[in-house]
Design a protein around this motif. Structure first.
Motif, PDB file in Angstrom:
ATOM      1  N   ALA A   1      21.452  -4.439 -15.021  1.00  0.00           N
ATOM      2  CA  ALA A   1      21.713  -3.120 -15.595  1.00  0.00           C
ATOM      3  C   ALA A   1      23.212  -2.947 -15.762  1.00  0.00           C
ATOM      4  O   ALA A   1      24.003  -3.425 -14.939  1.00  0.00           O
ATOM      5  N   VAL A   2      23.607  -2.240 -16.825  1.00  0.00           N
ATOM      6  CA  VAL A   2      25.022  -1.939 -17.039  1.00  0.00           C
ATOM      7  C   VAL A   2      25.585  -1.124 -15.879  1.00  0.00           C
ATOM      8  O   VAL A   2      26.787  -1.132 -15.612  1.00  0.00           O
ATOM      9  N   LEU A   3      24.703  -0.450 -15.145  1.00  0.00           N
ATOM     10  CA  LEU A   3      25.127   0.370 -14.007  1.00  0.00           C
ATOM     11  C   LEU A   3      25.777  -0.456 -12.903  1.00  0.00           C
ATOM     12  O   LEU A   3      26.471   0.100 -12.051  1.00  0.00           O
ATOM     13  N   SER A   4      25.572  -1.764 -12.903  1.00  0.00           N
ATOM     14  CA  SER A   4      26.223  -2.610 -11.901  1.00  0.00           C
ATOM     15  C   SER A   4      27.727  -2.692 -12.136  1.00  0.00           C
ATOM     16  O   SER A   4      28.488  -3.039 -11.238  1.00  0.00           O
ATOM     17  N   ARG A   5      28.166  -2.374 -13.369  1.00  0.00           N
ATOM     18  CA  ARG A   5      29.588  -2.425 -13.712  1.00  0.00           C
ATOM     19  C   ARG A   5      30.144  -1.075 -14.138  1.00  0.00           C
ATOM     20  O   ARG A   5      31.351  -0.873 -14.120  1.00  0.00           O
ATOM     21  N   ARG A   6      29.271  -0.173 -14.547  1.00  0.00           N
ATOM     22  CA  ARG A   6      29.734   1.135 -15.026  1.00  0.00           C
ATOM     23  C   ARG A   6      29.008   2.229 -14.252  1.00  0.00           C
ATOM     24  O   ARG A   6      27.884   2.598 -14.591  1.00  0.00           O
ATOM     25  N   PRO A   7      29.618   2.747 -13.195  1.00  0.00           N
ATOM     26  CA  PRO A   7      28.955   3.750 -12.368  1.00  0.00           C
ATOM     27  C   PRO A   7      28.562   4.997 -13.153  1.00  0.00           C
ATOM     28  O   PRO A   7      29.241   5.396 -14.105  1.00  0.00           O
ATOM     29  N   GLN A   8      27.468   5.582 -12.739  1.00  0.00           N
ATOM     30  CA  GLN A   8      26.983   6.825 -13.338  1.00  0.00           C
ATOM     31  C   GLN A   8      26.477   7.724 -12.221  1.00  0.00           C
ATOM     32  O   GLN A   8      25.899   7.242 -11.229  1.00  0.00           O
ATOM     33  N   ASP A   9      26.678   9.012 -12.354  1.00  0.00           N
ATOM     34  CA  ASP A   9      26.285   9.958 -11.314  1.00  0.00           C
ATOM     35  C   ASP A   9      24.833   9.750 -10.900  1.00  0.00           C
ATOM     36  O   ASP A   9      23.933   9.679 -11.752  1.00  0.00           O
ATOM     37  N   GLY A  10      24.624   9.675  -9.604  1.00  0.00           N
ATOM     38  CA  GLY A  10      23.274   9.610  -9.068  1.00  0.00           C
ATOM     39  C   GLY A  10      22.635   8.232  -9.076  1.00  0.00           C
ATOM     40  O   GLY A  10      21.507   8.064  -8.595  1.00  0.00           O
ATOM     41  N   MET A  11      23.334   7.217  -9.587  1.00  0.00           N
ATOM     42  CA  MET A  11      22.711   5.908  -9.767  1.00  0.00           C
ATOM     43  C   MET A  11      23.275   4.852  -8.817  1.00  0.00           C
ATOM     44  O   MET A  11      23.216   3.657  -9.097  1.00  0.00           O
ATOM     45  N   ILE A  12      23.785   5.273  -7.681  1.00  0.00           N
ATOM     46  CA  ILE A  12      24.396   4.330  -6.753  1.00  0.00           C
ATOM     47  C   ILE A  12      23.387   3.309  -6.223  1.00  0.00           C
ATOM     48  O   ILE A  12      23.728   2.135  -6.023  1.00  0.00           O
TER      49      ILE A  12
ATOM     50  N   PRO B   1      20.905  -4.535 -19.574  1.00  0.00           N
ATOM     51  CA  PRO B   1      20.868  -3.510 -20.619  1.00  0.00           C
ATOM     52  C   PRO B   1      21.663  -2.273 -20.236  1.00  0.00           C
ATOM     53  O   PRO B   1      21.832  -1.951 -19.055  1.00  0.00           O
ATOM     54  N   GLY B   2      22.129  -1.581 -21.274  1.00  0.00           N
ATOM     55  CA  GLY B   2      22.618  -0.222 -21.105  1.00  0.00           C
ATOM     56  C   GLY B   2      21.430   0.723 -21.208  1.00  0.00           C
ATOM     57  O   GLY B   2      20.282   0.322 -20.974  1.00  0.00           O
ATOM     58  N   PRO B   3      21.649   1.982 -21.574  1.00  0.00           N
ATOM     59  CA  PRO B   3      20.545   2.923 -21.719  1.00  0.00           C
ATOM     60  C   PRO B   3      19.525   2.436 -22.748  1.00  0.00           C
ATOM     61  O   PRO B   3      19.895   2.035 -23.854  1.00  0.00           O
ATOM     62  N   VAL B   4      18.256   2.434 -22.361  1.00  0.00           N
ATOM     63  CA  VAL B   4      17.172   1.961 -23.225  1.00  0.00           C
ATOM     64  C   VAL B   4      16.310   3.151 -23.625  1.00  0.00           C
ATOM     65  O   VAL B   4      15.845   3.902 -22.766  1.00  0.00           O
TER      66      VAL B   4
ATOM     67  N   GLY C   1      22.559   0.851  -9.266  1.00  0.00           N
ATOM     68  CA  GLY C   1      23.738   0.098  -9.659  1.00  0.00           C
ATOM     69  C   GLY C   1      24.164  -0.915  -8.605  1.00  0.00           C
ATOM     70  O   GLY C   1      24.506  -2.060  -8.924  1.00  0.00           O
ATOM     71  N   THR C   2      24.120  -0.513  -7.345  1.00  0.00           N
ATOM     72  CA  THR C   2      24.508  -1.412  -6.266  1.00  0.00           C
ATOM     73  C   THR C   2      23.527  -2.568  -6.137  1.00  0.00           C
ATOM     74  O   THR C   2      23.925  -3.728  -5.960  1.00  0.00           O
ATOM     75  N   SER C   3      22.240  -2.281  -6.241  1.00  0.00           N
ATOM     76  CA  SER C   3      21.239  -3.346  -6.104  1.00  0.00           C
ATOM     77  C   SER C   3      21.299  -4.334  -7.269  1.00  0.00           C
ATOM     78  O   SER C   3      21.128  -5.544  -7.081  1.00  0.00           O
ATOM     79  N   LYS C   4      21.580  -3.845  -8.469  1.00  0.00           N
ATOM     80  CA  LYS C   4      21.690  -4.746  -9.617  1.00  0.00           C
ATOM     81  C   LYS C   4      22.969  -5.583  -9.552  1.00  0.00           C
ATOM     82  O   LYS C   4      23.000  -6.727 -10.028  1.00  0.00           O
ATOM     83  N   ALA C   5      24.031  -5.035  -8.962  1.00  0.00           N
ATOM     84  CA  ALA C   5      25.240  -5.829  -8.748  1.00  0.00           C
ATOM     85  C   ALA C   5      24.958  -6.972  -7.775  1.00  0.00           C
ATOM     86  O   ALA C   5      25.425  -8.103  -7.965  1.00  0.00           O
ATOM     87  N   ALA C   6      24.187  -6.686  -6.735  1.00  0.00           N
ATOM     88  CA  ALA C   6      23.800  -7.729  -5.785  1.00  0.00           C
ATOM     89  C   ALA C   6      22.954  -8.792  -6.480  1.00  0.00           C
ATOM     90  O   ALA C   6      23.116  -9.997  -6.224  1.00  0.00           O
ATOM     91  N   LEU C   7      22.061  -8.369  -7.372  1.00  0.00           N
ATOM     92  CA  LEU C   7      21.221  -9.303  -8.102  1.00  0.00           C
ATOM     93  C   LEU C   7      22.066 -10.243  -8.972  1.00  0.00           C
ATOM     94  O   LEU C   7      21.807 -11.449  -9.043  1.00  0.00           O
TER      95      LEU C   7
ATOM     96  N   PRO D   1      25.650  -8.515 -21.609  1.00  0.00           N
ATOM     97  CA  PRO D   1      25.716  -7.054 -21.610  1.00  0.00           C
ATOM     98  C   PRO D   1      25.085  -6.480 -22.876  1.00  0.00           C
ATOM     99  O   PRO D   1      25.751  -6.324 -23.894  1.00  0.00           O
ATOM    100  N   VAL D   2      23.812  -6.152 -22.810  1.00  0.00           N
ATOM    101  CA  VAL D   2      23.107  -5.602 -23.985  1.00  0.00           C
ATOM    102  C   VAL D   2      23.251  -4.086 -23.942  1.00  0.00           C
ATOM    103  O   VAL D   2      22.333  -3.354 -23.591  1.00  0.00           O
ATOM    104  N   ASN D   3      24.461  -3.610 -24.295  1.00  0.00           N
ATOM    105  CA  ASN D   3      24.746  -2.191 -24.088  1.00  0.00           C
ATOM    106  C   ASN D   3      25.438  -1.531 -25.269  1.00  0.00           C
ATOM    107  O   ASN D   3      25.962  -0.429 -25.145  1.00  0.00           O
ATOM    108  N   GLY D   4      25.453  -2.191 -26.439  1.00  0.00           N
ATOM    109  CA  GLY D   4      26.023  -1.573 -27.625  1.00  0.00           C
ATOM    110  C   GLY D   4      27.511  -1.310 -27.539  1.00  0.00           C
ATOM    111  O   GLY D   4      28.037  -0.440 -28.249  1.00  0.00           O
ATOM    112  N   GLY D   5      28.212  -2.040 -26.673  1.00  0.00           N
ATOM    113  CA  GLY D   5      29.644  -1.839 -26.519  1.00  0.00           C
ATOM    114  C   GLY D   5      30.022  -0.782 -25.507  1.00  0.00           C
ATOM    115  O   GLY D   5      31.191  -0.408 -25.388  1.00  0.00           O
ATOM    116  N   LEU D   6      29.034  -0.301 -24.742  1.00  0.00           N
ATOM    117  CA  LEU D   6      29.326   0.687 -23.706  1.00  0.00           C
ATOM    118  C   LEU D   6      30.298   0.117 -22.677  1.00  0.00           C
ATOM    119  O   LEU D   6      31.196   0.805 -22.181  1.00  0.00           O
ATOM    120  N   VAL D   7      30.111  -1.155 -22.337  1.00  0.00           N
ATOM    121  CA  VAL D   7      31.028  -1.898 -21.459  1.00  0.00           C
ATOM    122  C   VAL D   7      31.333  -3.204 -22.152  1.00  0.00           C
ATOM    123  O   VAL D   7      30.430  -3.907 -22.595  1.00  0.00           O
TER     124      VAL D   7
END
Length: 252
Positions: A146-157, A189-192, A160-166, A244-250
């Motif tokens: 998930a893009v959340l492993s590199r780009r934090p978002q409110d409430g998704m710790i 992926p980014g937001p799907v 995001g942390t588990s996908k970074a470990a993955l 990073p399948v995120n449309g340029g988000l990261v």
């Protein structure tokens, strides 16, 4: 570039009864792979995916297993082996539950529990298929990050942390399995669109889309095409990477 068809390869996709997993199953089947649609509880939806593949001339079967349960995972691997042969392609897309909370709100049980379930599922699935891949001297393993492993978002710790470990786990496994002819990569992926539809209203989805360079949310098919690249032979000299399948988000 080689032919995109991968006739006869056995591909196991976890969490494939809907969303990204279902899109991956249909795409790999259309490219000639024999597809195993794993599901935990959504039997009817999994059977619908299998039926759609068969109606298009593909080969598929549905197998129930909770990917967090070692005996269930080993039983699934044996069932697939008996019906189709050794798994040559693993796409691990099953999503384990997680809390949507800030750091202030979340408990260690919620954060640590997500980490444990995420890594346990990836570990068990990988352990189950690697012996067969090693024997054949060929394997493709693709994890859904998930893009959340590199780009934090409110409430998704937790997610995001588990996908970074993955992602870190994937690099270590890639290093060890490379000499055996097995590649290991992550699609993040980014937001799907299909995943956000139930959680966000139209205005919120538009705000999410506006944050991407391409100005839209990803579709399940966007993600499936990236997975299919890693699952095929065109990616044979690529391992230990994250797409990073995120449309340029990261951007890297």
């Amino acid at each position: 570039m080689t032919n995109v068809r991968q006739d006869g390869r056995v591909a196991l996709i976890t969490g494939a009864s809907r969303g990204i997993g279902a899109a991956v199953a249909r795409l790999l089947a259309s490219r000639g792979m024999r597809v195993v649609v794993n599901y935990r509880s959504s039997r009817d939806e999994a059977e619908d995916v299998v039926a759609s593949i068969r109606s298009a001339g593909g080969r598929a079967m549905a197998v129930q297993a909770d990917v967090r349960d070692e005996s269930a995972v080993l039983g699934m691997a044996e069932q697939v082996r008996a019906a189709m042969g050794e798994v040559e392609v693993l796409v691990h897309s099953a999503l384990t539950p997680y809390a949507i909370k800030s750091f202030d709100e979340i408990s260690w049980d919620e954060l640590g529990g997500k980490l444990e379930q995420e890594m346990r599922a990836a570990f068990l699935m990988t352990k189950a298929v690697v012996p067969g891949m090693t024997t054949r001297g060929y394997g493709r393993i693709v994890y859904l990050g998930a893009v959340l492993s590199r780009r934090p978002q409110d409430g998704m710790i937790a997610l995001g942390t588990s996908k970074a470990a993955l992602s870190s786990f994937a690099r270590y496994v890639a290093q060890e399995l490379g000499p055996r002819g097995i590649t290991v990569n992550v699609v993040a992926p980014g937001p799907v669109e299909s995943l956000l539809h139930a959680d966000l209203d139209q205005e919120q989805q538009q705000l999410q889309a506006a944050q991407t360079v391409l100005g839209r949310l990803a579709s399940s098919d966007d993600v499936a095409r990236a997975v299919a690249f890693y699952a095929g032979d065109d990616s044979g000299f690529i391992t230990g990477t994250t797409a990073p399948v995120n449309g340029g988000l990261v951007m890297n």
